[in-house]
Structure formats: C-alpha cells, structure tokens
Motif scaffolding. Structure first.
Motif, mmCIF file in Angstrom:
data_model
loop_
_atom_site.group_PDB
_atom_site.id
_atom_site.type_symbol
_atom_site.label_atom_id
_atom_site.label_comp_id
_atom_site.label_asym_id
_atom_site.label_seq_id
_atom_site.Cartn_x
_atom_site.Cartn_y
_atom_site.Cartn_z
ATOM 1 N N TYR A 9 107.429 -45.628 65.742
ATOM 2 C CA TYR A 9 106.652 -44.419 65.492
ATOM 3 C C TYR A 9 107.523 -43.242 65.880
ATOM 4 N N ARG A 57 100.825 -36.364 51.130
ATOM 5 C CA ARG A 57 99.533 -36.638 51.772
ATOM 6 C C ARG A 57 99.464 -35.865 53.091
ATOM 7 N N SER A 100 97.123 -35.500 56.638
ATOM 8 C CA SER A 100 96.016 -36.018 57.439
ATOM 9 C C SER A 100 96.016 -35.300 58.783
ATOM 10 N N TYR A 143 102.888 -36.286 54.900
ATOM 11 C CA TYR A 143 103.686 -37.379 54.348
ATOM 12 C C TYR A 143 104.329 -36.859 53.066
#
Ligand SMILES: O=C(O)CCC(=O)C(=O)O
Ligand SMILES: [Fe+2]
Length: 335
Positions: free
Chosen positions: A331, A281, A283, A178
């Motif tokens: 998405y 970020r 993940s 991100y």
C-alpha cells in the motif's frame, strides 16, 4: 442484469435509526447493521444523513485538488513518520515506489495537531478547499458516532459505549484518485488499482464515484472477491482490524480491493484491446480512529463462559504502530 447482481453486501436504510419511530425499530436497524458486520464486514448505508450535495461537492473539490499542477501538489507532499497514524498530505509521483503510478492520494485530519499539521495547498491556488474539507471532516465525524451507536446497540452494549473513545476525532479523510490505466492490464492483474487489504482502524466510511471496481471478499468463499458497485448517495462502511480485535472478532474486518470496473455491455467486444483505458476513478474513504491514548479491551459480552478472550488490552497508539509496521506493505502511500 441488476447492477447489484453478485453483490454480497447488504443495503441498510439508516433513517429509522436516526429518527426512530420506536425503540424496537431503532434496535432492528442496529441488528441488521451488526449482522452484516459479523459476516461480510461491510454494509451499504442509505439515508445516512450526509446530504448528496455535500458528497458531490466533496468530489468536486477532490477533482480540483488532483487537477492542480504537480508543483502545487508538491507543496502538500505527504509526511508519513515511520510510526503512528499520522498521514497528512499528497502522495503521487514523487514517493510512490518503483512501479507505474496508478493512484494519487491526499490525506488530512483534524487541523489542530501542531506536531502533525495538515498539508494544505495555498489558499490562492484552491480558495475554499481547506474550509470545505474541515467541515466535511466534522460532518463525517458526527455520522461516524451515530454508526458506532448503532453498532453498540446491535452488540447489546449501551448505545454510547464507543462514543467517548472517539471524542477526539483522530480520524483520517483520504481523497483517492485512480488514474486511467490500461483496462487489460488491470484485468490481467498486471496492474492493481489497490491490492487486497484490510483497514486498520475502527471502521471506514467510503464514498465511491460511479466508475466501480471495489471488490469485497465473499464470506462464504474465502479468496473469492465480489463487486460492490456504487449506489448513488450511499456510503459503504467496513469494519477495521482494531474494531474486530476490540469485539474479540465478533465483528469481521474484511479483505477488499479495487480492480478493473465492470465492462459496459456496449464495450464488451472491445475487451482485450490493450489500448482501451479505464476511466479515472475518485473515492473518498474516511477512517474512524479512537483516541490514541485510549486502551481497548474486548467488549463485555464478547467473551466469558465458553467464549475465550483472544486479546489483551492495548492502547490505540501501540496497536496502530504495531499494525502499520507489519501490514499494508503493498500500500505504497501508507508505508
Ligand atoms: O477506493 C476505494 O474504493 C477503496 C479505498 C480503500 O479501501 C482504502 O483506501 O483503504
Ligand atoms: Fe481499505
């Protein structure tokens, strides 16, 4: 305030499932996990058996990958046929839709599906990346099977009930990056790091870095999202739509999203400053998927006397095709 204040996701120690002092204790761990999956649909698993060093190394590789020049990443440009669970490669700048780009993704799976090969960067641009990813992929598969055993036991099924359905590791490992974005834009929802959604497959094992921002729908307050802050070394697991259906909705596939990380107290006076950027970020979700030709039917015990069977049997391939085309519209790298 405790970093877990407001959190609705229980923390379960998996070590006593992996090395149980007694069958009763093993069963008790399984029951705790299933109880969480029946309500919030999420659980934090600590002492899950994947070494912290491997997780940290995985973040390092992910960072190295996203730091490659765009031309190198374009070499891995994502293939995403209109149907099926095959998502391989990088998505970011080129195919991410009209809005501002707030994330990049790199997705991979087992390396032996000739029709849908993984999209690796050249070995010279990132030596060792492919070998590490494939090893991490199989480590996660091993843990995934243990988690499925716990779910089976907690549901009162034979421990190995779900294992044969997941023998082929049709799973997906996704690296997410991100990008830094205006904190104010995230907070006012002008930008989303990741819209609210449910996951499609069996379950998702997620590693998140220290930045935060993951939010989970509060089962007691539909529509209200609660922060699920990172716990160092833990993985956070959620049920996917397919397992919810497979269990006749005994297990809950929860809505979740990624939004602005919490403000640190030192920076609160600065909140609202449009120039303030959120940190980047990283993940790493791992999506467990059953064998595509398997047919799933509501598990024994989930229906019968007084409990209606809500769903007909369906092949995993058909289920995923049906769901991928109807869901996750916001998405942009799953379209
Ligand atoms: O990045 C995260 O923390 C969540 C990712 C996620 O929910 C997904 O990729 O489905
Ligand atoms: Fe998700």
């Amino acid at each position: 305030m405790s970093p877990l204040a407001g959190n609705v996701v229980p923390v379960v120690d998996f070590s006593e499932f992996i090395n149980p002092p007694s069958p009763e204790i093993k069963q008790a761990v399984a029951n705790r996990i299933v109880k969480a999956f029946c309500t919030v649909g999420f659980v934090y698993l600590v002492n899950h058996g994947i070494p912290l060093e491997s997780i940290d190394e995985c973040y390092d590789w992910s960072k190295k990958f996203f730091a490659l020049p765009v031309e190198e990443k374009k070499f891995c440009l994502r293939v995403h046929p209109p149907t099926g669970p095959y998502h391989r490669g990088w998505s970011g700048v080129a195919n991410s839709g009209p809005g501002p780009v707030v994330r990049e993704a790199m997705e991979l799976s087992r390396d032996d599906v000739p029709a849908f090969p993984n999209r690796w960067p050249s070995e010279s641009s990132l030596p060792g990346f492919r070998a590490f990813c494939l090893q991490f992929f199989s480590t996660c598969h091993h843990t995934q099977l243990q988690i499925l055993s716990a779910i089976a036991l907690g549901l009162g099924l034979p421990e190995e009930y779900f294992s044969p359905y997941h023998s082929e590791a049709e799973n997906q490992l996704r690296f997410l990056f991100y990008l830094p974005v205006s904190e104010e834009a995230l907070r006012t929802r002008e930008e989303e790091r990741l819209d609210a959604h449910t996951d499609i497959r069996t379950l998702t094992m997620l590693f998140q870095d220290e930045v935060g921002g993951l939010e989970v729908e509060d089962p007691g307050n539909p529509g209200v999202f609660r922060a699920s802050p990172p716990i160092r070394g833990a993985m956070i697991i959620n049920i996917g739509d397919l397992l919810a259906r497979w269990t006749n909705d005994v297990l809950h596939s929860p809505l979740h999203r990624v939004t602005a990380p919490p403000l640190s107290s030192s920076s609160e006076q600065d909140a609202g400053n449009r120039n303030r950027m959120t940190p980047p970020r990283y993940s790493i979700p791992y999506f467990a998927t059953p064998n595509l030709d398997a047919v799933i039917d509501c598990v024994p015990g989930s229906w019968g006397e007084g409990k209606m069977k809500k769903y007909e049997p369906i092949s995993v391939r058909d289920y995923i095709n049906m769901t991928v085309s109807s869901k996750h519209r916001g998405y942009n790298y799953v379209k």
